[in-house]
Scaffold this motif. Structure first.
Motif, PDB file in Angstrom:
ATOM      1  N   ASP A  59       3.703   5.460  52.094  1.00  0.00           N
ATOM      2  CA  ASP A  59       4.499   6.663  53.229  1.00  0.00           C
ATOM      3  C   ASP A  59       4.513   6.322  54.279  1.00  0.00           C
ATOM      4  OD1 ASP A  59       4.956   8.929  54.512  1.00  0.00           O
ATOM      5  OD2 ASP A  59       3.420  10.372  53.172  1.00  0.00           O
ATOM      6  N   GLN A  60       5.822   6.022  54.876  1.00  0.00           N
ATOM      7  CA  GLN A  60       6.225   5.487  55.932  1.00  0.00           C
ATOM      8  C   GLN A  60       5.782   6.234  57.086  1.00  0.00           C
ATOM      9  OE1 GLN A  60       6.421   2.086  54.648  1.00  0.00           O
ATOM     10  NE2 GLN A  60       7.285   2.021  56.813  1.00  0.00           N
ATOM     11  N   TYR A  61       5.773   7.555  56.993  1.00  0.00           N
ATOM     12  CA  TYR A  61       5.287   8.350  57.892  1.00  0.00           C
ATOM     13  C   TYR A  61       3.623   8.194  58.258  1.00  0.00           C
ATOM     14  CZ  TYR A  61       3.722  12.765  60.347  1.00  0.00           C
ATOM     15  OH  TYR A  61       2.997  13.749  61.362  1.00  0.00           O
ATOM     16  N   LEU A  62       2.952   8.099  57.244  1.00  0.00           N
ATOM     17  CA  LEU A  62       1.428   7.765  57.541  1.00  0.00           C
ATOM     18  C   LEU A  62       1.463   6.346  58.144  1.00  0.00           C
ATOM     19  CD1 LEU A  62      -0.058   9.155  54.392  1.00  0.00           C
ATOM     20  CD2 LEU A  62       0.028  10.355  56.482  1.00  0.00           C
ATOM     21  N   VAL A  63       2.234   5.415  57.623  1.00  0.00           N
ATOM     22  CA  VAL A  63       2.231   4.141  58.114  1.00  0.00           C
ATOM     23  C   VAL A  63       2.753   4.069  59.920  1.00  0.00           C
ATOM     24  CG1 VAL A  63       3.319   1.744  58.164  1.00  0.00           C
ATOM     25  CG2 VAL A  63       2.717   3.034  55.899  1.00  0.00           C
ATOM     26  N   ALA A  64       3.498   4.926  60.221  1.00  0.00           N
ATOM     27  CA  ALA A  64       3.940   4.926  61.509  1.00  0.00           C
ATOM     28  C   ALA A  64       2.927   5.786  62.303  1.00  0.00           C
ATOM     29  CB  ALA A  64       5.182   5.940  61.575  1.00  0.00           C
TER      30      ALA A  64
END
Length: 453
Positions: A59-64
């Motif tokens: 999940d790129q949102y969580l990665v960000a």
């Protein structure tokens, strides 16, 4: 029978692929930045199953969020460490100018009742030496910190350059891999780890370009990575704010960065320019102003033998705090407490002028041009440093908590659950055996049919 065998064979291959994916997840459960994998399957009209590829659960949102948290931890951790060192420099007895001033003026005050007393006069010299030593200690600690900060800046700049080049190289490998249909999930994990490490050094913005590459910039828009090209940072050290510059080169463009670049590098640069150099300037100004103030009354008074007074302190204008000392050969008899050459040892009128310095205000350019007594100037500096150090510690603790939460959120989606993988391992092993049994059954049926003829 042929279709049944094909169905069983496709199921066998799918089960084998699932077992490989599960084995990979288990093997990399402790690999930093690893995102668990899953298998993409689709059913066909003839009953077989096709393997569409391996998917990376991310999940790129969580990665960000994890990247942002890393930036905050990197910044606050580095800043808190530097401010604690600065606080200790001014707080210890060896650097407590407030205590040194109190001791010096107390010794002068003790001489008021008996200005010719050699024991009391000698005590003035002893407290003077102690105050000079305190200035030397602070100056030495600040110079050591300056040297460490310069080395840290050079080291972090080198690390940032390595990470940006690594991300640029991975951009190209991922783009080429995607174009040729290869599984690039391991490369994407590796790039995410590199971006996380970079985010701890700098506050960054990351944009997915949609072609397998990412673009990395500073919040103000200066580019760090674009496709396969990486920026190069450079730091020129110095002892003045104007000497230490952080420079970013991207292609033919050159950017001079401000301290507000976040992360550990930003914290170090900010501390260097906004705390360390001003603190050094203050101690130098303190030493120079104090020596000049005392000397100004020394040279208009008369010593114990009725001779004209002479400067009590000497210093090198290029390094006042590091060189301030009692003048060579200066003795207690040289203290010019009298205002007249004939007034005798009991004259304390010039001594009173020296004591008045304690309550006199001086303009400190290093403190923004404000007027302070020597004690008040030290208290203002120490209060600022102590308050900033306390705030930095609180910010670091908060950033750590936020990062733990961000990592927990990321790992709940992308991390490997050993319980889940153990269950998968048993399931896919059973699937494999069942599909093998389908093939065996198909073979038996085919043999039975052959035996009928």
């Amino acid at each position: 029978m042929s279709n049944m065998t094909q169905i069983g064979m496709s199921g066998l291959q799918a089960s084998q692929a699932w077992l490989n994916v599960t084995a990979g997840n288990i093997a990399n459960a402790s690999t930093p930045g690893y995102s668990r994998h899953t298998l993409a399957l689709s059913s066909n009209a003839d009953g077989t199953v096709s393997i569409d590829g391996v998917q990376r659960i991310s999940d790129q949102y969580l990665v960000a969020q994890a990247w942002d948290a890393g930036t905050a931890v990197g910044y606050s951790g580095a800043y808190a460490g530097y401010m604690l060192a600065l606080e200790n420099t001014f707080a210890t007895d060896g650097g407590n100018l407030g205590m040194g001033l109190d001791g010096y003026f107390a010794a002068l005050s003790a001489c008021m009742a008996d200005p010719g007393n050699t024991a009391l006069r000698e005590d003035v010299l002893n407290t003077s030496r102690e105050l000079c030593n305190q200035m030397h200690n602070i100056n030495g600690n600040l110079e050591n910190q300056l040297e460490q900060v310069n080395k840290s800046m050079q080291s972090m700049v080198k690390e940032v350059n390595s990470l940006t080049q690594q991300i640029a190289d991975l951009n190209m490998q991922i783009q080429e891999g995607m174009a040729s249909g290869q599984d690039v999930s391991a490369l994407q994990d590796k790039r995410d780890v590199a971006v996380l490490q970079l985010s701890e050094m700098l506050d960054i913005s990351v944009v997915d370009c949609g072609d397998g590459t990412i673009q990395v910039t500073l919040p103000q828009g200066q580019p760090l990575v674009s496709q396969g090209e990486a920026a190069t940072l450079g730091f020129t050290s110095g002892t003045q704010p104007s000497d230490g510059k952080l420079e970013l080169r991207f292609g033919e463009d050159v950017y001079y960065l401000n301290p507000d670049i976040g992360g550990a590098l930003g914290a170090t640069y900010e501390y260097y320019q906004e705390e360390l150099i001003p603190a050094q300037a203050y101690v130098d100004e303190f030493a120079q102003e104090f020596a000049d103030a005392i000397n100004s009354w020394q040279v208009v008074g008369y010593d114990l033998n009725g001779n004209p007074g002479k400067p009590m302190f000497t210093y090198d204008p290029a390094d006042p705090a590091g060189t301030i000392a009692l003048a060579e050969g200066f003795t207690n008899a040289d203290l010019a407490f009298a205002s007249s050459p004939t007034s005798g040892a009991g004259d304390n009128s010039n001594l009173q002028n020296m004591l008045n310095i304690q309550n006199q205000s001086f303009v400190f350019d290093s403190l923004g041009g404000g007027s302070y007594t020597f004690n008040d100037s030290y208290n203002a500096v120490y209060s600022h440093v102590a308050s900033a150090a306390s705030s930095a510690r609180e910010a670091y603790e908060m950033a750590l908590s936020t990062m733990e939460q961000a990592y927990y959120s990321w790992s709940s989606v992308s991390g490997v659950s050993m319980d889940e993988e153990a269950m998968n391992l048993m399931t896919y092993q059973q699937n494999y055996v069942a599909n093998a049994q389908v093939i065996a059954t198909s073979d038996e049926l085919f043999s039975t049919i052959l035996n009928m003829f």
